[in-house]
Design a protein around this motif. Structure first.
Motif, PDB file in Angstrom:
ATOM      1  N   THR A  42      -7.899  -1.796  -4.319  1.00  0.00           N
ATOM      2  CA  THR A  42      -7.637  -2.077  -2.907  1.00  0.00           C
ATOM      3  C   THR A  42      -6.802  -0.998  -2.229  1.00  0.00           C
ATOM      4  N   TRP A  43      -5.948  -0.304  -2.979  1.00  0.00           N
ATOM      5  CA  TRP A  43      -5.110   0.749  -2.413  1.00  0.00           C
ATOM      6  C   TRP A  43      -5.184   1.988  -3.297  1.00  0.00           C
ATOM      7  N   THR A  44      -5.401   3.137  -2.683  1.00  0.00           N
ATOM      8  CA  THR A  44      -5.303   4.421  -3.371  1.00  0.00           C
ATOM      9  C   THR A  44      -3.828   4.703  -3.661  1.00  0.00           C
ATOM     10  N   MET A  45      -3.546   5.268  -4.834  1.00  0.00           N
ATOM     11  CA  MET A  45      -2.179   5.585  -5.224  1.00  0.00           C
ATOM     12  C   MET A  45      -2.104   7.048  -5.637  1.00  0.00           C
ATOM     13  N   LEU A  46      -1.484   7.870  -4.785  1.00  0.00           N
ATOM     14  CA  LEU A  46      -1.355   9.300  -5.041  1.00  0.00           C
ATOM     15  C   LEU A  46       0.086   9.629  -5.398  1.00  0.00           C
ATOM     16  N   LEU A  47       0.280  10.292  -6.515  1.00  0.00           N
ATOM     17  CA  LEU A  47       1.598  10.758  -6.923  1.00  0.00           C
ATOM     18  C   LEU A  47       1.638  12.272  -6.758  1.00  0.00           C
TER      19      LEU A  47
END
Length: 249
Positions: free
Chosen positions: A177-182
């Motif tokens: 549901t949500w993209t997670m970029l580090l």
């Protein structure tokens, strides 16, 4: 891998760009370094750069210390990165960057359990944002390197159905549901992640997030995804580690 729906931009990358080798389903996961120092190193909180879009864009600052980011950059530089295709398939956005992609449930579980992200997203003030009960992170792990001249044209991120192994090996079906970029680096010029809240590329409406080493950028994807892009890197190198939040389906 999710397809990226394009805007009407027509700029093409250099013609020598070759097909990516990073999508090999049989790729063996690498031996990711340990999280040292032990995470989290500070109390984590969710920051909303645009309060009116709190349900679509969120930041977690100081998610990783810069020392860990530097160690991971040294490690990912040794991975077999491949340049993305120069001419995307129909319905995909133009992008030029180097990437590594692997199915790695064990590393996704480490990120979920050993970094503080599980406790943060399940915290009462935030748990309603994610579109359901978050059960883990997408095992599809991606590493992106943007060198000088690299960019990602305007696009939307699709949602995907994934299977996660829970306690006692029980498999659970979920949906991202949500993209997670580090972000692992912040010493580049350019390379901002830019959102267009009205689904049109109007620069005065753009919301630009500059890379910050150790910061998480989370943004909603799927049907409610904002049009967004990765601006061209003018100098330096931008490194990103990506996965996604997964909710119970």
């Amino acid at each position: 891998m999710a397809k990226d729906k394009t805007s009407k931009k027509t700029r093409l990358p250099p013609a020598h760009a070759s097909p990516s080798l990073a999508q090999d389903p049989a790729r063996k996961p690498p031996s990711w370094p340990a999280f040292k120092p032990r995470l989290p190193v500070a109390d984590l909180d969710v920051d909303f750069p645009v309060p009116a879009l709190a349900d679509k864009i969120a930041l977690v600052r100081n998610f990783w210390p810069k020392s860990l980011c530097r160690g991971y950059v040294t490690f990912v530089e040794s991975l077999p990165l491949a340049l993305t295709p120069g001419r995307p398939k129909r319905g995909e956005a133009v992008r030029v960057n180097d990437r590594f992609q692997v199915q790695d449930p064990a590393f996704a579980q480490r990120l979920w359990l050993e970094t503080g992200i599980q406790e943060l997203v399940l915290r009462e003030p935030f748990r309603h944002l994610w579109g359901g009960e978050v059960i883990g992170l997408n095992p599809n792990i991606r590493v992106y390197r943007y060198c000088k001249g690299h960019f990602f044209d305007s696009h939307y991120d699709d949602a995907n159905v994934v299977t996660l192994k829970q306690e006692a090996g029980v498999e659970t079906t979920g949906k991202t549901t949500w993209t997670m970029l580090l972000y692992l680096t912040d010493d580049c010029v350019g390379g901002e992640t830019v959102f267009f809240p009205h689904d049109r590329e109007v620069e005065k409406e753009a919301i630009a997030i500059s890379p910050e080493a150790g910061m998480l950028l989370l943004h909603k994807h799927g049907d409610d995804c904002l049009l967004h892009a990765g601006r061209e890197v003018q100098q330096g190198v931008k490194w990103i580690l990506r996965t996604d939040l997964v909710v119970r389906r």
